[in-house]
Design a protein around this motif. Structure first.
Motif, PDB file in Angstrom:
ATOM      1  N   LYS A 178       0.837  -1.196   0.000  1.00  0.00           N
ATOM      2  CA  LYS A 178       0.000   0.000   0.000  1.00  0.00           C
ATOM      3  C   LYS A 178       0.870   1.242   0.000  1.00  0.00           C
ATOM      4  O   LYS A 178       1.930   1.267   0.615  1.00  0.00           O
ATOM      5  CB  LYS A 178      -0.866   0.070   1.261  1.00  0.00           C
ATOM      6  N   ILE A 179       0.385   2.267  -0.670  1.00  0.00           N
ATOM      7  CA  ILE A 179       0.977   3.591  -0.595  1.00  0.00           C
ATOM      8  C   ILE A 179      -0.140   4.544  -0.195  1.00  0.00           C
ATOM      9  O   ILE A 179      -1.196   4.566  -0.834  1.00  0.00           O
ATOM     10  CB  ILE A 179       1.603   4.015  -1.934  1.00  0.00           C
ATOM     11  N   PHE A 186       1.649  13.696   4.598  1.00  0.00           N
ATOM     12  CA  PHE A 186       1.791  12.340   5.115  1.00  0.00           C
ATOM     13  C   PHE A 186       2.039  11.382   3.955  1.00  0.00           C
ATOM     14  O   PHE A 186       1.355  11.436   2.936  1.00  0.00           O
ATOM     15  CB  PHE A 186       0.506  11.950   5.862  1.00  0.00           C
ATOM     16  N   LEU A 187       3.012  10.499   4.111  1.00  0.00           N
ATOM     17  CA  LEU A 187       3.296   9.453   3.137  1.00  0.00           C
ATOM     18  C   LEU A 187       3.621   8.181   3.903  1.00  0.00           C
ATOM     19  O   LEU A 187       4.419   8.198   4.841  1.00  0.00           O
ATOM     20  CB  LEU A 187       4.484   9.825   2.250  1.00  0.00           C
ATOM     21  N   SER A 188       3.009   7.077   3.498  1.00  0.00           N
ATOM     22  CA  SER A 188       3.268   5.792   4.122  1.00  0.00           C
ATOM     23  C   SER A 188       3.338   4.731   3.033  1.00  0.00           C
ATOM     24  O   SER A 188       2.527   4.724   2.116  1.00  0.00           O
ATOM     25  CB  SER A 188       2.135   5.459   5.105  1.00  0.00           C
ATOM     26  N   VAL A 189       4.334   3.857   3.136  1.00  0.00           N
ATOM     27  CA  VAL A 189       4.454   2.713   2.232  1.00  0.00           C
ATOM     28  C   VAL A 189       4.508   1.480   3.123  1.00  0.00           C
ATOM     29  O   VAL A 189       5.349   1.384   4.004  1.00  0.00           O
ATOM     30  CB  VAL A 189       5.718   2.805   1.353  1.00  0.00           C
ATOM     31  N   GLU A 190       3.583   0.547   2.901  1.00  0.00           N
ATOM     32  CA  GLU A 190       3.469  -0.634   3.754  1.00  0.00           C
ATOM     33  C   GLU A 190       3.431  -1.900   2.912  1.00  0.00           C
ATOM     34  O   GLU A 190       2.933  -1.894   1.804  1.00  0.00           O
ATOM     35  CB  GLU A 190       2.163  -0.568   4.562  1.00  0.00           C
ATOM     36  N   GLY A 191       3.944  -2.976   3.460  1.00  0.00           N
ATOM     37  CA  GLY A 191       3.817  -4.279   2.810  1.00  0.00           C
ATOM     38  C   GLY A 191       5.076  -4.736   2.120  1.00  0.00           C
ATOM     39  O   GLY A 191       6.190  -4.399   2.517  1.00  0.00           O
ATOM     40  N   ASP A 192       4.901  -5.514   1.052  1.00  0.00           N
ATOM     41  CA  ASP A 192       5.986  -6.217   0.367  1.00  0.00           C
ATOM     42  C   ASP A 192       6.711  -5.334  -0.642  1.00  0.00           C
ATOM     43  O   ASP A 192       6.884  -5.692  -1.807  1.00  0.00           O
ATOM     44  CB  ASP A 192       5.433  -7.460  -0.329  1.00  0.00           C
ATOM     45  N   PHE A 193       7.134  -4.169  -0.211  1.00  0.00           N
ATOM     46  CA  PHE A 193       7.813  -3.203  -1.070  1.00  0.00           C
ATOM     47  C   PHE A 193       8.959  -2.583  -0.287  1.00  0.00           C
ATOM     48  O   PHE A 193       8.761  -2.062   0.816  1.00  0.00           O
ATOM     49  CB  PHE A 193       6.822  -2.111  -1.493  1.00  0.00           C
ATOM     50  N   LYS A 194      10.163  -2.665  -0.821  1.00  0.00           N
ATOM     51  CA  LYS A 194      11.331  -2.105  -0.154  1.00  0.00           C
ATOM     52  C   LYS A 194      11.673  -0.773  -0.824  1.00  0.00           C
ATOM     53  O   LYS A 194      12.023  -0.735  -2.002  1.00  0.00           O
ATOM     54  CB  LYS A 194      12.513  -3.060  -0.252  1.00  0.00           C
ATOM     55  N   ILE A 195      11.593   0.296  -0.066  1.00  0.00           N
ATOM     56  CA  ILE A 195      11.848   1.645  -0.603  1.00  0.00           C
ATOM     57  C   ILE A 195      13.336   1.814  -0.865  1.00  0.00           C
ATOM     58  O   ILE A 195      14.172   1.515  -0.012  1.00  0.00           O
ATOM     59  CB  ILE A 195      11.367   2.728   0.381  1.00  0.00           C
TER      60      ILE A 195
END
Length: 118
Positions: A14-15, A103-112
């Motif tokens: 999710k983003i 606000f920014l959020s990256v969650e789950g199976d994603f490596k920033i």
């Protein structure tokens, strides 16, 4: 947002972009849906106001593969949010009417790997 979909990913990440975690201009959810033996990859777009989700829009698209690099570009104005994913472009109405995102959020199976703000 630039990164890599994990090689062991369950196709879900999710983003979130908005004012805060409860007020989102855009919630992008990338996932694989298994239903009645079919494996469908979809992008879900939604907004959130005071913790309440809005009306979801589904797109039968998923331009990313496990273990590969991915880039998601987003632009928001008062009328709508625009998202670019490789060769795919999507729009979603800015239902909150926010002029900017804090606000920014990256969650789950994603490596920033990198985040750029303009």
């Amino acid at each position: 947002v630039k990164g890599k979909v994990r090689s062991d990913a369950g196709c879900i990440f999710k983003i979130k972009v908005g004012q805060d975690a409860s007020n989102l201009i855009l919630l992008l959810r990338f996932q694989c849906v298994c239903h009645a033996g079919f494996n469908t990859k979809v992008i879900e777009m939604n907004s959130m106001a005071d913790g309440e989700l809005g009306e979801m829009v589904h797109k039968l698209a998923f331009p990313f593969r496990q273990g590969e690099e991915a880039r998601v570009s987003m632009e928001s104005c008062v009328a709508q949010a625009s998202v670019s994913l490789l060769a795919e472009s999507l729009t979603f109405p800015n239902q909150l009417g926010l002029e900017s995102a804090e606000f920014l959020s990256v969650e789950g199976d994603f490596k920033i790997r990198a985040i750029k703000f303009y």
